[in-house]
Design a protein around this motif. Structure first.
Motif, PDB file in Angstrom:
ATOM      1  N   SER A   1      -7.377  13.544 -13.731  1.00 19.36           N
ATOM      2  CA  SER A   1      -7.001  13.467 -12.168  1.00 19.36           C
ATOM      3  C   SER A   1      -7.724  12.313 -11.641  1.00 19.36           C
ATOM      4  O   SER A   1      -7.355  11.824 -10.658  1.00 19.36           O
ATOM      5  N   VAL A   2      -8.884  11.902 -12.127  1.00 19.15           N
ATOM      6  CA  VAL A   2      -9.795  10.700 -11.479  1.00 19.15           C
ATOM      7  C   VAL A   2      -8.886   9.593 -11.759  1.00 19.15           C
ATOM      8  O   VAL A   2      -8.641   8.704 -10.837  1.00 19.15           O
ATOM      9  N   CYS A   3      -8.137   9.368 -12.855  1.00 21.26           N
ATOM     10  CA  CYS A   3      -7.516   8.397 -12.860  1.00 21.26           C
ATOM     11  C   CYS A   3      -6.245   8.213 -12.271  1.00 21.26           C
ATOM     12  O   CYS A   3      -5.945   7.309 -11.497  1.00 21.26           O
ATOM     13  N   LEU A   4      -5.411   9.253 -11.922  1.00 16.08           N
ATOM     14  CA  LEU A   4      -4.371   9.276 -11.084  1.00 16.08           C
ATOM     15  C   LEU A   4      -4.860   9.154  -9.437  1.00 16.08           C
ATOM     16  O   LEU A   4      -3.976   8.241  -9.005  1.00 16.08           O
ATOM     17  N   LEU A   5      -5.970   9.802  -9.185  1.00 20.29           N
ATOM     18  CA  LEU A   5      -6.551   9.401  -7.857  1.00 20.29           C
ATOM     19  C   LEU A   5      -7.081   8.151  -7.701  1.00 20.29           C
ATOM     20  O   LEU A   5      -6.492   7.545  -6.413  1.00 20.29           O
ATOM     21  N   SER A   6      -7.479   7.356  -8.535  1.00 19.24           N
ATOM     22  CA  SER A   6      -7.854   5.825  -8.442  1.00 19.24           C
ATOM     23  C   SER A   6      -6.610   4.946  -8.479  1.00 19.24           C
ATOM     24  O   SER A   6      -6.557   4.144  -7.658  1.00 19.24           O
ATOM     25  N   ILE A   7      -5.454   5.304  -8.844  1.00 18.22           N
ATOM     26  CA  ILE A   7      -4.310   4.674  -9.103  1.00 18.22           C
ATOM     27  C   ILE A   7      -3.617   4.800  -7.750  1.00 18.22           C
ATOM     28  O   ILE A   7      -3.211   4.002  -6.932  1.00 18.22           O
ATOM     29  N   LEU A   8      -3.567   5.886  -7.289  1.00 19.13           N
ATOM     30  CA  LEU A   8      -3.068   6.178  -5.758  1.00 19.13           C
ATOM     31  C   LEU A   8      -3.765   5.548  -4.676  1.00 19.13           C
ATOM     32  O   LEU A   8      -3.275   5.114  -3.645  1.00 19.13           O
ATOM     33  N   VAL A   9      -5.229   5.560  -4.711  1.00 20.32           N
ATOM     34  CA  VAL A   9      -5.780   5.038  -3.698  1.00 20.32           C
ATOM     35  C   VAL A   9      -5.745   3.572  -3.641  1.00 20.32           C
ATOM     36  O   VAL A   9      -5.758   2.849  -2.482  1.00 20.32           O
ATOM     37  N   LEU A  10      -5.907   2.969  -4.799  1.00 20.62           N
ATOM     38  CA  LEU A  10      -6.064   1.302  -4.891  1.00 20.62           C
ATOM     39  C   LEU A  10      -4.460   0.842  -4.766  1.00 20.62           C
ATOM     40  O   LEU A  10      -4.321  -0.288  -4.629  1.00 20.62           O
ATOM     41  N   SER A  11      -3.394   1.424  -4.915  1.00 24.95           N
ATOM     42  CA  SER A  11      -2.169   0.980  -4.802  1.00 24.95           C
ATOM     43  C   SER A  11      -1.413   1.350  -3.456  1.00 24.95           C
ATOM     44  O   SER A  11      -0.307   1.136  -3.518  1.00 24.95           O
ATOM     45  N   TYR A  12      -2.264   1.943  -2.580  1.00 20.67           N
ATOM     46  CA  TYR A  12      -1.505   2.520  -1.293  1.00 20.67           C
ATOM     47  C   TYR A  12      -1.594   0.987  -0.340  1.00 20.67           C
ATOM     48  O   TYR A  12      -2.310   0.076  -0.209  1.00 20.67           O
ATOM     49  N   VAL A  13      -0.226   0.944   0.226  1.00 17.81           N
ATOM     50  CA  VAL A  13       0.096  -0.094   0.966  1.00 17.81           C
ATOM     51  C   VAL A  13      -0.239   0.291   2.442  1.00 17.81           C
ATOM     52  O   VAL A  13       0.426   1.374   2.989  1.00 17.81           O
ATOM     53  N   ASP A  14      -0.961  -0.415   3.054  1.00 18.94           N
ATOM     54  CA  ASP A  14      -1.629   0.205   4.337  1.00 18.94           C
ATOM     55  C   ASP A  14      -0.463  -0.061   5.457  1.00 18.94           C
ATOM     56  O   ASP A  14      -0.756   0.439   6.727  1.00 18.94           O
ATOM     57  N   LYS A  15       0.309  -0.938   5.265  1.00 17.88           N
ATOM     58  CA  LYS A  15       1.470  -1.279   6.118  1.00 17.88           C
ATOM     59  C   LYS A  15       2.723  -0.031   6.273  1.00 17.88           C
ATOM     60  O   LYS A  15       3.614  -0.063   6.917  1.00 17.88           O
ATOM     61  N   LYS A  16       2.446   0.934   5.248  1.00 23.66           N
ATOM     62  CA  LYS A  16       3.418   1.753   5.113  1.00 23.66           C
ATOM     63  C   LYS A  16       3.870   2.758   6.218  1.00 23.66           C
ATOM     64  O   LYS A  16       5.142   3.296   6.300  1.00 23.66           O
ATOM     65  N   ASP A  17       3.025   2.837   7.278  1.00 22.69           N
ATOM     66  CA  ASP A  17       3.262   3.484   8.436  1.00 22.69           C
ATOM     67  C   ASP A  17       4.266   2.808   9.427  1.00 22.69           C
ATOM     68  O   ASP A  17       4.965   3.469  10.202  1.00 22.69           O
TER      69      ASP A  17
END
Length: 93
Positions: free
Chosen positions: A4-20
């Motif tokens: 779960s730590v691995c999945l969370l780190s992938i989610l956080v670091l691959s987030y595109v901030d302009k997705k909104d």
């Protein structure tokens, strides 16, 4: 826990901030966001930051000589998720 730590780190670091900016009218998907705005592409850095979280799982699967089907499936899904978040979803543009 480590999975779960691995999945969370992938989610956080691959987030595109302009997705909104995706509104469904003018900007329909992530490809339009990349074309319309100047996004700093940090996938090469963030992908390499998350790879050390995956390496222990690879070591564990190889150490057990690919006998555990649960670990094999979990590792396959983790690598597929990593590839999707950092590379595949942008390669389809």
């Amino acid at each position: 826990m480590k999975y779960s730590v691995c999945l969370l780190s992938i989610l956080v670091l691959s987030y595109v901030d302009k997705k909104d900016f995706i509104d469904g009218d003018e900007v329909k998907d992530i490809c339009d966001v990349r074309r319309m705005s100047a996004i700093d592409d940090t996938r090469d850095v963030t992908a390499s930051l998350t790879m050390p979280f995956i390496l222990p799982f690879i070591y564990l699967v190889v150490r057990r000589k690919l006998r555990s089907s649960t670990l094999n499936v979990a590792l396959f899904l983790l690598i597929a998720f990593w590839l999707w978040r950092f590379f595949i979803r942008f390669a389809m543009c």
